[in-house]
Design a protein around this motif. Structure first.
Motif, PDB file in Angstrom:
ATOM      1  N   GLY A  57      36.964 139.595 111.265  1.00  0.00           N
ATOM      2  CA  GLY A  57      36.727 140.579 112.320  1.00  0.00           C
ATOM      3  C   GLY A  57      37.977 141.424 112.477  1.00  0.00           C
ATOM      4  O   GLY A  57      39.090 140.952 112.213  1.00  0.00           O
ATOM      5  N   ILE A  58      37.796 142.665 112.877  1.00  0.00           N
ATOM      6  CA  ILE A  58      38.922 143.609 112.892  1.00  0.00           C
ATOM      7  C   ILE A  58      40.112 143.107 113.731  1.00  0.00           C
ATOM      8  O   ILE A  58      41.244 143.086 113.235  1.00  0.00           O
ATOM      9  N   GLY A  83      40.821 138.803 106.642  1.00  0.00           N
ATOM     10  CA  GLY A  83      39.766 138.033 107.285  1.00  0.00           C
ATOM     11  C   GLY A  83      39.518 136.644 106.716  1.00  0.00           C
ATOM     12  O   GLY A  83      38.815 135.852 107.341  1.00  0.00           O
ATOM     13  N   PRO A 116      31.704 147.078 109.726  1.00  0.00           N
ATOM     14  CA  PRO A 116      31.802 146.739 111.152  1.00  0.00           C
ATOM     15  C   PRO A 116      31.254 147.850 112.037  1.00  0.00           C
ATOM     16  O   PRO A 116      31.399 149.038 111.723  1.00  0.00           O
ATOM     17  N   SER A 117      30.639 147.443 113.144  1.00  0.00           N
ATOM     18  CA  SER A 117      30.099 148.423 114.083  1.00  0.00           C
ATOM     19  C   SER A 117      30.580 148.156 115.499  1.00  0.00           C
ATOM     20  O   SER A 117      30.498 149.014 116.354  1.00  0.00           O
ATOM     21  N   LEU A 118      31.066 146.935 115.764  1.00  0.00           N
ATOM     22  CA  LEU A 118      31.501 146.613 117.119  1.00  0.00           C
ATOM     23  C   LEU A 118      33.021 146.570 117.172  1.00  0.00           C
ATOM     24  O   LEU A 118      33.666 145.885 116.375  1.00  0.00           O
ATOM     25  N   VAL A 146      44.679 144.682  90.868  1.00  0.00           N
ATOM     26  CA  VAL A 146      45.745 143.763  90.480  1.00  0.00           C
ATOM     27  C   VAL A 146      45.117 142.621  89.684  1.00  0.00           C
ATOM     28  O   VAL A 146      44.081 142.072  90.085  1.00  0.00           O
ATOM     29  N   GLU A 149      45.076 149.126  95.344  1.00  0.00           N
ATOM     30  CA  GLU A 149      43.696 148.966  95.804  1.00  0.00           C
ATOM     31  C   GLU A 149      42.741 149.148  94.621  1.00  0.00           C
ATOM     32  O   GLU A 149      42.829 150.138  93.891  1.00  0.00           O
ATOM     33  N   ALA A 150      41.817 148.184  94.467  1.00  0.00           N
ATOM     34  CA  ALA A 150      40.873 148.240  93.346  1.00  0.00           C
ATOM     35  C   ALA A 150      39.875 149.393  93.493  1.00  0.00           C
ATOM     36  O   ALA A 150      39.478 150.014  92.510  1.00  0.00           O
ATOM     37  N   ASN A 151      39.474 149.682  94.733  1.00  0.00           N
ATOM     38  CA  ASN A 151      38.509 150.756  94.970  1.00  0.00           C
ATOM     39  C   ASN A 151      39.183 152.128  94.943  1.00  0.00           C
ATOM     40  O   ASN A 151      40.407 152.223  94.927  1.00  0.00           O
ATOM     41  N   ILE A 184      41.733 146.471 106.264  1.00  0.00           N
ATOM     42  CA  ILE A 184      42.390 146.865 107.511  1.00  0.00           C
ATOM     43  C   ILE A 184      43.661 146.039 107.739  1.00  0.00           C
ATOM     44  O   ILE A 184      44.658 146.563 108.279  1.00  0.00           O
ATOM     45  N   ALA A 185      43.673 144.794 107.271  1.00  0.00           N
ATOM     46  CA  ALA A 185      44.873 143.972 107.424  1.00  0.00           C
ATOM     47  C   ALA A 185      45.973 144.442 106.459  1.00  0.00           C
ATOM     48  O   ALA A 185      47.157 144.416 106.803  1.00  0.00           O
ATOM     49  N   GLY A 210      38.409 148.828 102.547  1.00  0.00           N
ATOM     50  CA  GLY A 210      37.589 147.670 102.188  1.00  0.00           C
ATOM     51  C   GLY A 210      36.266 147.677 102.942  1.00  0.00           C
ATOM     52  O   GLY A 210      35.494 148.643 102.831  1.00  0.00           O
ATOM     53  N   LYS A 211      36.019 146.634 103.730  1.00  0.00           N
ATOM     54  CA  LYS A 211      34.743 146.534 104.447  1.00  0.00           C
ATOM     55  C   LYS A 211      34.596 147.610 105.514  1.00  0.00           C
ATOM     56  O   LYS A 211      33.491 147.969 105.887  1.00  0.00           O
ATOM     57  N   ASN A 265      46.147 140.752 100.432  1.00  0.00           N
ATOM     58  CA  ASN A 265      45.102 141.060 101.411  1.00  0.00           C
ATOM     59  C   ASN A 265      43.720 140.867 100.786  1.00  0.00           C
ATOM     60  O   ASN A 265      42.694 141.090 101.410  1.00  0.00           O
ATOM     61  N   MET A 266      43.703 140.428  99.527  1.00  0.00           N
ATOM     62  CA  MET A 266      42.426 140.155  98.871  1.00  0.00           C
ATOM     63  C   MET A 266      41.869 138.848  99.436  1.00  0.00           C
ATOM     64  O   MET A 266      42.649 137.984  99.844  1.00  0.00           O
TER      65      MET A 266
HETATM   66  P1  FAD Z   1      38.676 143.662 103.259  1.00  0.00           P
HETATM   67  O1  FAD Z   1      37.964 144.684 104.056  1.00  0.00           O
HETATM   68  O2  FAD Z   1      37.951 142.482 102.777  1.00  0.00           O
HETATM   69  O3  FAD Z   1      39.339 144.445 102.037  1.00  0.00           O
HETATM   70  C1  FAD Z   1      40.031 143.824 101.000  1.00  0.00           C
HETATM   71  C2  FAD Z   1      40.454 144.922 100.040  1.00  0.00           C
HETATM   72  O4  FAD Z   1      41.144 144.338  98.951  1.00  0.00           O
HETATM   73  C3  FAD Z   1      39.270 145.701  99.462  1.00  0.00           C
HETATM   74  O5  FAD Z   1      39.477 147.080  99.647  1.00  0.00           O
HETATM   75  C4  FAD Z   1      39.282 145.304  97.989  1.00  0.00           C
HETATM   76  O6  FAD Z   1      38.819 146.336  97.145  1.00  0.00           O
HETATM   77  C5  FAD Z   1      40.746 145.017  97.776  1.00  0.00           C
HETATM   78  N1  FAD Z   1      40.977 144.130  96.639  1.00  0.00           N
HETATM   79  C6  FAD Z   1      40.371 142.949  96.381  1.00  0.00           C
HETATM   80  N2  FAD Z   1      40.829 142.417  95.241  1.00  0.00           N
HETATM   81  C7  FAD Z   1      41.756 143.280  94.759  1.00  0.00           C
HETATM   82  C8  FAD Z   1      42.606 143.280  93.616  1.00  0.00           C
HETATM   83  N3  FAD Z   1      42.595 142.286  92.713  1.00  0.00           N
HETATM   84  N4  FAD Z   1      43.439 144.332  93.428  1.00  0.00           N
HETATM   85  C9  FAD Z   1      43.477 145.358  94.333  1.00  0.00           C
HETATM   86  N5  FAD Z   1      42.693 145.397  95.437  1.00  0.00           N
HETATM   87  C10 FAD Z   1      41.852 144.369  95.640  1.00  0.00           C
HETATM   88  N6  FAD Z   1      34.242 142.974 112.175  1.00  0.00           N
HETATM   89  C11 FAD Z   1      34.317 143.381 113.459  1.00  0.00           C
HETATM   90  O7  FAD Z   1      35.390 143.294 114.079  1.00  0.00           O
HETATM   91  N7  FAD Z   1      33.216 143.886 114.101  1.00  0.00           N
HETATM   92  C12 FAD Z   1      32.021 144.020 113.461  1.00  0.00           C
HETATM   93  O8  FAD Z   1      31.045 144.519 114.048  1.00  0.00           O
HETATM   94  C13 FAD Z   1      31.914 143.596 112.106  1.00  0.00           C
HETATM   95  N8  FAD Z   1      30.746 143.718 111.423  1.00  0.00           N
HETATM   96  C14 FAD Z   1      30.742 143.573 110.062  1.00  0.00           C
HETATM   97  C15 FAD Z   1      29.616 143.945 109.336  1.00  0.00           C
HETATM   98  C16 FAD Z   1      29.625 143.926 107.942  1.00  0.00           C
HETATM   99  C17 FAD Z   1      28.410 144.337 107.178  1.00  0.00           C
HETATM  100  C18 FAD Z   1      30.797 143.493 107.263  1.00  0.00           C
HETATM  101  C19 FAD Z   1      30.844 143.494 105.748  1.00  0.00           C
HETATM  102  C20 FAD Z   1      31.898 143.064 107.991  1.00  0.00           C
HETATM  103  C21 FAD Z   1      31.900 143.110 109.389  1.00  0.00           C
HETATM  104  N9  FAD Z   1      33.020 142.764 110.155  1.00  0.00           N
HETATM  105  C22 FAD Z   1      33.084 143.086 111.480  1.00  0.00           C
HETATM  106  C23 FAD Z   1      34.168 142.071 109.538  1.00  0.00           C
HETATM  107  C24 FAD Z   1      35.306 143.023 109.168  1.00  0.00           C
HETATM  108  O9  FAD Z   1      34.782 144.109 108.473  1.00  0.00           O
HETATM  109  C25 FAD Z   1      36.289 142.297 108.290  1.00  0.00           C
HETATM  110  O10 FAD Z   1      36.735 141.085 108.917  1.00  0.00           O
HETATM  111  C26 FAD Z   1      37.537 143.136 107.973  1.00  0.00           C
HETATM  112  O11 FAD Z   1      37.227 144.498 107.764  1.00  0.00           O
HETATM  113  C27 FAD Z   1      38.207 142.526 106.760  1.00  0.00           C
HETATM  114  O12 FAD Z   1      39.410 143.174 106.481  1.00  0.00           O
HETATM  115  P2  FAD Z   1      40.423 142.611 105.421  1.00  0.00           P
HETATM  116  O13 FAD Z   1      41.756 143.203 105.728  1.00  0.00           O
HETATM  117  O14 FAD Z   1      40.341 141.157 105.324  1.00  0.00           O
HETATM  118  O15 FAD Z   1      40.025 143.207 104.013  1.00  0.00           O
END
Ligand code: FAD
Length: 485
Positions: free
Chosen positions: A470-471, A463, A54-56, A249, A31-33, A11-12, A38-39, A277-278
Motif C-alpha cells: 500500500g502506498i 510493498g 491504487p485508487s484509495l 537489472v 527501471e525495467a519499464n 513509489i518506494a 510501477g503499480k 525496490n523490486m
Molecule cells: P512497485 O510498484 O511494485 O514497482 C516496482 C518497480 O520495480 C516496477 O516499476 C518494476 O518494473 C521495477 N523492477 C522490477 N524488477 C526490476 C529489475 N530487475 N530491474 C529494474 N526494475 C525492476 N495501494 C494503496 O495504497 N491503495 C490502493 O487503493 C491500492 N490498490 C491497488 C490496486 C491494484 C490493482 C494494485 C496492483 C495495487 C494496489 N495498491 C494499493 C498497492 C500499491 O500499488 C503498492 O503497494 C505500491 O504501489 C507498490 O510500490 P513499490 O514501491 O513496492 O513498487
C-alpha cells in the motif's frame, strides 16, 4: 559524493531517491519499464484516463513530507482534497449506505439505514485508533529488525496492552462482537482487503485500518492517483536523480559479502549503496540468485491479487461516487474462494472506482471511467482466461441487478488487468498486490527487513518488505530504510 543505485522506480524507489538525494547522495534509478511508478501508473484508452492500480489515497502527509525535506512547499506541487464520503456501499436487497467522513453523520446514517446503534460506530473507531496509537510507532515507523525498536519506552507501553490490540482473535470475530447487523460486520471486514488479506483469518489487529480512513481521512489527488508518481518523480529529478528506463537489472554484484554494483544487459555500474525496490521474492530468484536465499521469508503465503476491467461507460450515474462497493451476499464463501480454493466466487464483491466524478476530464462529456475491480487469488497457474470470462459475466449481472440497468451495451472501450499481467508489468511474485498476506499472527515479523543482514550496503524498500504494501507503507519503508543508512 557517495553514489547510490536504486533498482526499480516504484513509489518506494522514487521516495528513496528523494530522501537520499537530500542527504547528498548521487542517485541513479534503473527501471525495467519505460515509465516510472510501477503499480502506481495510468492508462489511457480513446479519451478515457484510468489510474491503473491504487485508487484509495490515505496518509497524504507521507507524500507531503518528501516535498518538505526537499525544502519545498508541498501545496505548490501536489494538490489533493479530503473526500466528504469515503465510500458508497450497495447490497443486493436494495440497501445503500454512505460512509460519511464526518463520524457523527456516518453513525447516524448507520442507525437510519441498518438499525445499528450509532454508538457501535464510535466504539469501533475508538478501538481502531487505540490500535493505531499503540502499534504504529512500533510497526509502521521503525525497523522490527533492530534491537532498539523492542527496548524503547513506546514498545514497553504496548506490551502491557497486548490483549486489547486484537492479536488473539480474527478481524471477523472482533467485528461480530462489535456490531449486531451483519452488513456492518461485512463493511468493517472489508478493510482486510486493503492489504490483500482474509478477514476470517487475519488478526483483529488489522482493525487499525478504519482509523486511517475515518479518523484521518480518505483523500483524492486533484490530478488523479498517478499524480503521486508524477509529482514525486519530478521532485526527484529536480534534486538531480538520474533515471534509466527500459534498463532491467540482471544482477546485483556482491564481492566479499558487500554489494558493490549492478549489471544490466549492456552495462555494469558500481555504487556505495544498492537499494532494491523490486519485489523481494523475485529479486532473490533473479538478481540475487547467487546469494543465500531466506527460504522462510520467500515461502510466506502471498496477498490476494485483482482482476480489473477498465470500462469507458457512455452514460453517467447520479448514484455513483468515486468509490463504490457492491457487496457479495456471501462474504465468507468469497474469501474461501480467494484464499482456499484459488478461484473466484460466482457472486463477488465488486468495486467500481470512478475518477471522472472528481476529475471530469478523465472521461468524454456525459461519460464515466469505470475501474471495475474484484479481489481474486494470486497467480498459481489457474486457467485465467476461463475465470476472467466467467467473472466478467457475473460482475455484469450483479451490476445490472443492483443498478437496474443493462451495463454491457454502455461499455465503449475495455482493457483488462489480471494477476498474470500484474506479475509481468511489475515483477510482483504471483501478481500479489501487497507482497505477503497478513493472514498469520506473525506475518509482520515474517517480512524482509529494510536491509540485508548477510550482504553489506544492500537495502530493501517497497510493498514486499517491512512494513508492508500500500502506498503509505511503501513510503514508510523508504523512510525507515533511509534512516538506517
Ligand atoms: P512497485 O510498484 O511494485 O514497482 C516496482 C518497480 O520495480 C516496477 O516499476 C518494476 O518494473 C521495477 N523492477 C522490477 N524488477 C526490476 C529489475 N530487475 N530491474 C529494474 N526494475 C525492476 N495501494 C494503496 O495504497 N491503495 C490502493 O487503493 C491500492 N490498490 C491497488 C490496486 C491494484 C490493482 C494494485 C496492483 C495495487 C494496489 N495498491 C494499493 C498497492 C500499491 O500499488 C503498492 O503497494 C505500491 O504501489 C507498490 O510500490 P513499490 O514501491 O513496492 O513498487
Amino acid at each position: 559524493s557517495k553514489k547510490a543505485i536504486i533498482i526499480g522506480s516504484g513509489i518506494a524507489g522514487i521516495s528513496a531517491s528523494i530522501r537520499l538525494a537530500t542527504k547528498g547522495y548521487e542517485v541513479d534509478v534503473f527501471e525495467a519499464n519505460s515509465y516510472p511508478g510501477g503499480k502506481l501508473s495510468e492508462i489511457e484508452i480513446a479519451g478515457y484516463r484510468f489510474d491503473a492500480g491504487p485508487s484509495l489515497f490515505t496518509l497524504p502527509d507521507q507524500v507531503e513530507e518528501l516535498f518538505r525535506i526537499a525544502g519545498k512547499n508541498p501545496n505548490d506541487f501536489f494538490e489533493y482534497i479530503k473526500l466528504p464520503v469515503a465510500c458508497h456501499y450497495f447490497w443486493e436487497d436494495g440497501k445503500k449506505l454512505n460512509a460519511y467522513a464526518d463520524i457523527d453523520r456516518f453513525a447516524k446514517e448507520v442507525q437510519e439505514v441498518l438499525g445499528e446503534p450509532a454508538g457501535s460506530i464510535k466504539i469501533a473507531l475508538q478501538k481502531s485508533s487505540f490500535i493505531y496509537e499503540h502499534l504504529s510507532p512500533l510497526f509502521m515507523h521503525r525497523s522490527l529488525h533492530k534491537w532498539e525498536t523492542w527496548t524503547n519506552p513506546e514498545a514497553l507501553k504496548s506490551y502491557l496492552k497486548m490483549g486489547k490490540l486484537g492479536i488473539f482473535s480474527t478481524m471477523n470475530e472482533a467485528n461480530e462482537k462489535l456490531f449486531n447487523n451483519p452488513k456492518l460486520v461485512q463493511l468493517f471486514n472489508r478493510y482486510a482487503t486493503y492489504n490483500g488479506s482474509n478477514p476470517y483469518e487475519t488478526p483483529a489487529t488489522l482493525n487499525i485500518i478504519p482509523h486511517l480512513e475515518f479518523n484521518i481521512g480518505a483523500f483524492f489527488p486533484k490530478k488523479g492517483m498517478h499524480d503521486i508518481t508524477l509529482s514525486l518523480f519530478q521532485l526527484s529529478k529536480d534534486l538531480g536523480v538520474t533515471y534509466f528506463f527500459n534498463q532491467k537489472v540482471e544482477e546485483i554484484i556482491v564481492e566479499n559479502k558487500i554489494a558493490t554494483g549492478i549489471k544490466t544487459s549492456n552495462e555494469t555500474k558500481y555504487a556505495d549503496l544498492i537499494i532494491n525496490n523490486m519485489d523481494m521474492v523475485n529479486a532473490y530468484k533473479t538478481i540475487l540468485r547467487k546469494q543465500k536465499q531466506p527460504k522462510l521469508l520467500l515461502n510466506q503465503p502471498k496477498s490476494s491479487s485483482a482482476l480489473i476491467f477498465y470500462w469507458g461507460i457512455n452514460r453517467t450515474f447520479q448514484e455513483l461516487d468515486l468509490h463504490n462497493i457492491f457487496f457479495s451476499d456471501n462474504y465468507l464463501e468469497e474469501f474461501d474462494h480467494i484464499f482456499k480454493k484459488g478461484s473466484i466466487y460466482h457472486d463477488p464483491t465488486v468495486y467500481v472506482n470512478i475518477t471522472s466524478v472528481y476529475k471530469p476530464d478523465d472521461a468524454p462529456k456525459d461519460c464515466m471511467n469505470w475501474f471495475t475491480m474484484i479481489n481474486v487469488p494470486n497467480n498459481q497457474g489457474q486457467d485465467w482466461d476461463k475465470l476472467i470470462a466467467e467473472a466478467r459475466k457475473n460482475i455484469l449481472h450483479k451490476l445490472n441487478r443492483i443498478l437496474k440497468t443493462d451495463i454491457e451495451p454502455l461499455i465503449e472501450v475495455e482493457e483488462i488487468l489480471d494477476p498474470r499481467k500484474i506479475e509481468i508489468k511489475t515483477s510482483s511474485a504471483q501478481g500479489a498486490l501487497y507482497g505477503n498476506s497478513s493472514n498469520n499472527k506473525f506475518s509482520a515479523f515474517l517480512r524482509h527487513a529494510n536491509y540485508s543482514s548477510k550482504i553489506k550496503n544492500l537495502y530493501f524498500c517497497g510493498g514486499s518488505v517491512h512494513p508492508g504494501g500500500g502506498i503509505p507503507l511503501c513510503l514508510l519503508s523508504s523512510k525507515i530504510m533511509c534512516e538506517m543508512i
